[in-house]
Write an enzyme that holds these catalytic residues in place. Structure first.
Site, PDB file in Angstrom:
ATOM      1  N   HIS A  72       3.725   5.029 -18.870  1.00 15.00           N
ATOM      2  CA  HIS A  72       3.806   3.700 -19.479  1.00 15.00           C
ATOM      3  C   HIS A  72       2.884   3.676 -20.691  1.00 15.00           C
ATOM      4  O   HIS A  72       1.729   4.098 -20.609  1.00 15.00           O
ATOM      5  CB  HIS A  72       3.406   2.625 -18.474  1.00 15.00           C
ATOM      6  CG  HIS A  72       3.857   1.257 -18.891  1.00 15.00           C
ATOM      7  ND1 HIS A  72       3.255   0.562 -19.904  1.00 15.00           N
ATOM      8  CD2 HIS A  72       4.870   0.475 -18.443  1.00 15.00           C
ATOM      9  CE1 HIS A  72       3.875  -0.600 -20.064  1.00 15.00           C
ATOM     10  NE2 HIS A  72       4.859  -0.667 -19.190  1.00 15.00           N
ATOM     11  N   GLY A  82      10.060  -6.905 -14.750  1.00 14.15           N
ATOM     12  CA  GLY A  82      11.255  -7.636 -14.371  1.00 14.15           C
ATOM     13  C   GLY A  82      12.338  -6.727 -13.832  1.00 14.15           C
ATOM     14  O   GLY A  82      12.124  -5.548 -13.575  1.00 14.15           O
ATOM     15  N   THR A 142       7.040  -1.419  -5.851  1.00 13.74           N
ATOM     16  CA  THR A 142       7.803  -2.656  -6.045  1.00 13.74           C
ATOM     17  C   THR A 142       6.854  -3.836  -6.231  1.00 13.74           C
ATOM     18  O   THR A 142       7.039  -4.668  -7.130  1.00 13.74           O
ATOM     19  CB  THR A 142       8.712  -2.920  -4.830  1.00 13.74           C
ATOM     20  OG1 THR A 142       9.734  -1.927  -4.785  1.00 13.74           O
ATOM     21  CG2 THR A 142       9.363  -4.299  -4.914  1.00 13.74           C
ATOM     22  N   GLN A 198       5.743  -5.554 -12.839  1.00 16.74           N
ATOM     23  CA  GLN A 198       5.535  -6.782 -13.598  1.00 16.74           C
ATOM     24  C   GLN A 198       6.736  -7.138 -14.461  1.00 16.74           C
ATOM     25  O   GLN A 198       7.128  -8.297 -14.570  1.00 16.74           O
ATOM     26  CB  GLN A 198       4.315  -6.619 -14.524  1.00 16.74           C
ATOM     27  CG  GLN A 198       3.000  -6.403 -13.830  1.00 16.74           C
ATOM     28  CD  GLN A 198       1.893  -6.132 -14.847  1.00 16.74           C
ATOM     29  OE1 GLN A 198       2.149  -5.930 -16.025  1.00 16.74           O
ATOM     30  NE2 GLN A 198       0.662  -6.123 -14.376  1.00 16.74           N
ATOM     31  N   ALA A 251      13.909  -0.641  -2.176  1.00 13.29           N
ATOM     32  CA  ALA A 251      14.984   0.208  -1.663  1.00 13.29           C
ATOM     33  C   ALA A 251      14.976   0.247  -0.138  1.00 13.29           C
ATOM     34  O   ALA A 251      16.022   0.128   0.511  1.00 13.29           O
ATOM     35  CB  ALA A 251      14.861   1.622  -2.228  1.00 13.29           C
ATOM     36  N   HIS A 309       3.474   6.402 -14.807  1.00 17.48           N
ATOM     37  CA  HIS A 309       4.058   5.148 -14.343  1.00 17.48           C
ATOM     38  C   HIS A 309       5.266   5.328 -13.436  1.00 17.48           C
ATOM     39  O   HIS A 309       5.356   4.695 -12.395  1.00 17.48           O
ATOM     40  CB  HIS A 309       4.446   4.310 -15.551  1.00 17.48           C
ATOM     41  CG  HIS A 309       4.946   2.938 -15.225  1.00 17.48           C
ATOM     42  ND1 HIS A 309       4.203   2.029 -14.495  1.00 17.48           N
ATOM     43  CD2 HIS A 309       6.123   2.319 -15.512  1.00 17.48           C
ATOM     44  CE1 HIS A 309       4.890   0.897 -14.362  1.00 17.48           C
ATOM     45  NE2 HIS A 309       6.058   1.057 -14.960  1.00 17.48           N
ATOM     46  N   ARG A 324      13.668   6.626 -18.150  1.00 20.44           N
ATOM     47  CA  ARG A 324      14.197   5.394 -17.549  1.00 20.44           C
ATOM     48  C   ARG A 324      14.206   4.247 -18.562  1.00 20.44           C
ATOM     49  O   ARG A 324      13.234   4.014 -19.266  1.00 20.44           O
ATOM     50  CB  ARG A 324      13.334   5.010 -16.345  1.00 20.44           C
ATOM     51  CG  ARG A 324      13.684   3.684 -15.707  1.00 20.44           C
ATOM     52  CD  ARG A 324      12.775   3.413 -14.535  1.00 20.44           C
ATOM     53  NE  ARG A 324      11.397   3.201 -14.939  1.00 20.44           N
ATOM     54  CZ  ARG A 324      10.822   1.997 -15.084  1.00 20.44           C
ATOM     55  NH1 ARG A 324      11.531   0.911 -14.859  1.00 20.44           N
ATOM     56  NH2 ARG A 324       9.569   1.903 -15.433  1.00 20.44           N
ATOM     57  N   ARG A 360      10.130   4.101 -24.170  1.00 18.32           N
ATOM     58  CA  ARG A 360       8.756   4.256 -23.694  1.00 18.32           C
ATOM     59  C   ARG A 360       8.142   5.603 -24.045  1.00 18.32           C
ATOM     60  O   ARG A 360       6.957   5.677 -24.366  1.00 18.32           O
ATOM     61  CB  ARG A 360       8.706   4.050 -22.176  1.00 18.32           C
ATOM     62  CG  ARG A 360       8.810   2.596 -21.765  1.00 18.32           C
ATOM     63  CD  ARG A 360       8.760   2.473 -20.265  1.00 18.32           C
ATOM     64  NE  ARG A 360       8.695   1.063 -19.865  1.00 18.32           N
ATOM     65  CZ  ARG A 360       8.713   0.655 -18.609  1.00 18.32           C
ATOM     66  NH1 ARG A 360       8.786   1.538 -17.630  1.00 18.32           N
ATOM     67  NH2 ARG A 360       8.647  -0.636 -18.323  1.00 18.32           N
ATOM     68  N   LYS A 392       2.902   3.185   4.813  1.00 19.51           N
ATOM     69  CA  LYS A 392       1.543   3.721   4.966  1.00 19.51           C
ATOM     70  C   LYS A 392       0.469   2.646   5.041  1.00 19.51           C
ATOM     71  O   LYS A 392      -0.572   2.851   5.639  1.00 19.51           O
ATOM     72  CB  LYS A 392       1.224   4.649   3.798  1.00 19.51           C
ATOM     73  CG  LYS A 392       1.865   6.005   3.889  1.00 19.51           C
ATOM     74  CD  LYS A 392       1.144   7.023   3.042  1.00 19.51           C
ATOM     75  CE  LYS A 392       1.187   6.706   1.574  1.00 19.51           C
ATOM     76  NZ  LYS A 392       0.596   7.792   0.757  1.00 19.51           N
ATOM     77  N   SER A 403       8.501   0.403   2.450  1.00 14.13           N
ATOM     78  CA  SER A 403       8.817  -1.019   2.524  1.00 14.13           C
ATOM     79  C   SER A 403       8.883  -1.654   1.149  1.00 14.13           C
ATOM     80  O   SER A 403       8.561  -2.822   0.959  1.00 14.13           O
ATOM     81  CB  SER A 403       7.770  -1.752   3.376  1.00 14.13           C
ATOM     82  OG  SER A 403       6.481  -1.630   2.798  1.00 14.13           O
ATOM     83  N   GLY A 404       9.302  -0.866   0.160  1.00 10.62           N
ATOM     84  CA  GLY A 404       9.588  -1.402  -1.160  1.00 10.62           C
ATOM     85  C   GLY A 404      11.004  -1.936  -1.220  1.00 10.62           C
ATOM     86  O   GLY A 404      11.678  -2.120  -0.199  1.00 10.62           O
ATOM     87  N   SER A 462      14.444   0.111 -12.736  1.00 13.37           N
ATOM     88  CA  SER A 462      14.032   0.709 -11.465  1.00 13.37           C
ATOM     89  C   SER A 462      14.208  -0.247 -10.285  1.00 13.37           C
ATOM     90  O   SER A 462      14.644   0.176  -9.200  1.00 13.37           O
ATOM     91  CB  SER A 462      12.583   1.189 -11.538  1.00 13.37           C
ATOM     92  OG  SER A 462      11.725   0.143 -11.941  1.00 13.37           O
TER      93      SER A 462
END
Length: 540
Positions: free
Chosen positions: A234, A50, A44, A48, A17, A347, A382, A280, A36, A14-15, A387
């Site tokens: 991260h 953006g 999601t 933080q 996507a 991350h 990435r 990163r 879950k 339920s994020g 994302s």
């Protein structure tokens, strides 16, 4: 008691996507969305920094494409990146139409910059709660559709495969009215949007739900998995004893934060010309190296924003970063006044279930989107804030393709029962996480990776997963760890988020290709045979 339920579409996660896909499917049939924990509890929700999007026309789109290709260190699939940046503005305007409250200044959308971006194109919401706001607006839209059923606190046990096609899944409810009840869902298409796997490492910014279940389920069912060696760490997670690795957003460095070592020196000029805004993987390794004293002991590295109010006199750091500021205040720290101790943490997974540009996997009727999927859009590393955009764009594209699937010709076969859970799973999980951090984390070499491979072989997960969430998650983490280790052993070079101290250079001649793992050849005894880095060349 097991009951069979028929839906047209099953969405796992339920994020961003999963919810965007559910909205795209609702007009074509009945949709079941399972997750879950509570609805919206996902990576999601914790994003933080953006969402990156080119809203300034064709030139910005072209630059966003080049920035994405550059960050991916030679492995980004150009066509996937083109789809991302060109379709991104349309999907973000959808969010605006649905009431997503992105931050504004004088009525205009506020755009900021993060590492490796060539211009300001990052949208934020509520300062540092972008993911939560996007999830809120999507969930509000989903709840308006009577053809979408939402089920929280439910965990997939396995995918059902009949005659080479995925025909549904078996699910167990872990809380609610009937904890422990299992049931079968038949669907003409299944989407795995179950997120990443940060919990495979002891230090992670990911929530507890991020155990790689979708990737493990897809691999066990026979789907191809790709690029699992590329796990992004991260650079800046809060490092306090006994405190979770709370994410210190890249937006802090976008607003001018410095990185300082234990001697108080800025050090990024020794590692990259972009300094604190370098990619990163570069920043994370620099912090790791600066965290070692001359005698090999560990020492602190800090994020410093004390000077930012002089650079931006009108910037209120508490207002700009309310969530971060509130968390720091719980530990008597302040962005404006204190050096913030930080260290890298797992991350984001660039690899995952291998898909095409419409979310199709190598198994008919099985789709994947978001962090669980590997489209090639991120390559080896990435680009910051891509994302959330990926989840929107490829969640919508997967829904379009799933709508074209014909109804199932026959129900799935019956399923045998599973054993009860074994004891000491929590201890085994902790040991696996700690060993993965040590032997297959940010800095890797053959000796460490082989030690981790041998540990996994000597401590296998149960052949048949028990019907409880703890056992399912441990089996998922064990599978994900195996996939990461074998992929990392096979890639004898350093590229993007994958760094081998014994092969410190990038090797385009041998490894400018995606790693693809197929279940029928995966072997804990032979990593080279198991993983084929030469299987899929990168489109230029």
């Amino acid at each position: 008691m097991v009951t069979a339920t028929d839906f047209d579409f099953l969405v796992v996660g339920s994020g961003i996507a999963g919810l965007r896909a559910a909205l795209g499917l609702a007009d074509s049939g009945r949709v079941l969305v399972v997750t879950k924990e509570a609805l919206g509890e996902s990576n999601t929700h914790y994003a933080q920094g953006g969402i990156a999007v080119a809203l300034s026309g064709d030139e910005d789109v072209a630059l966003h494409l080049e920035d994405t290709l550059g960050a991916g260190d030679g492995l980004v699939d150009r066509e996937a990146a083109r789809v991302l940046v060109e379709e991104g503005p349309v999907r973000v305007h959808e969010l605006l139409d649905w009431g997503t409250g992105f931050d504004r200044e004088n009525g205009e959308l506020m755009l900021t910059r993060e590492g490796a971006h060539s211009r300001n194109r990052i949208l934020h919401a509520n300062g540092d709660a972008t993911g939560a706001e996007i999830g809120r607006s999507l969930l509000a839209q989903v709840r308006q559709h009577d053809r979408i059923t939402l089920l929280g606190y439910a965990t997939l046990v396995e995918l059902l495969v009949s005659d080479g096609e995925v025909t549904g899944a078996r699910i167990i409810e872990t809380e609610g009215d009937a904890p422990g009840r299992t049931f079968v869902v038949h669907a003409r298409a299944v989407l795995l949007a179950s997120g990443g796997a940060g919990q495979v490492y002891s230090d992670t910014t990911n929530p507890s739900v991020a155990t790689g279940d979708g990737i493990a389920l897809a691999w066990r069912a026979g789907a191809e998995i790709a690029d699992m060696e590329f796990y992004q760490f991260h650079p800046t997670a809060l490092s306090l004893p006994g405190v979770p690795r709370f994410l210190m957003s890249e937006a802090l460095r976008g607003e001018g934060a410095y990185l300082r070592n234990a001697a108080g020196e800025r050090f990024m000029e020794r590692y990259h010309p972009l300094l604190e805004l370098a990619p990163r993987d570069v920043v994370a390794r620099a912090i790791t190296r600066e965290g070692f004293a001359a005698d090999g002991s560990s020492q602190l590295v800090y994020l410093d924003m004390r000077h930012v109010r002089d650079l931006h006199p009108g910037l209120d750091l508490v207002q700009r970063f309310p969530g971060i500021s509130a968390f720091l205040a719980q530990h008597n720290l302040s962005l404006a006044n204190d050096l913030i101790p930080i260290r890298p943490a797992a991350h984001y997974l660039m690899g995952g279930i291998r898909t095409d540009l419409d979310g199709r996997t190598s198994l008919p009727r099985l789709y994947a989107a978001g962090e669980a999927a590997c489209t090639g859009v991120h390559g080896a590393n990435r680009l910051a804030s891509n994302s959330l955009l990926e989840g929107l764009v490829f969640g919508a594209r997967a829904a379009e393709a799933m709508r074209e699937e014909a109804p199932l010709p026959k129900p799935a076969p019956a399923i045998a029962s599973a054993p009860q859970s074994e004891g000491n799973i929590a201890e085994r999980r902790t040991e696996l996480q700690q060993r993965m951090w040590r032997d297959a984390g940010l800095l890797r070499d053959r000796a460490g990776l082989e030690a981790m491979r041998d540990y996994l072989a000597e401590h296998p997960a149960p052949a048949t997963v028990a019907l409880d969430r703890e056992a399912i998650e441990y089996a998922s983490l064990h599978a994900v760890a195996s996939l990461i280790v074998h992929s990392a052993l096979a890639r004898e070079e350093s590229r993007g988020a994958h760094f081998r101290s014994d092969f410190a250079q990038r090797d385009d001649a041998r490894y400018r290709r995606h790693t693809v793992i197929r279940k029928e050849v995966l072997s804990l005894a032979d990593s080279v045979a198991a993983v084929s880095p030469a299987a899929t060349p990168v489109s230029r």
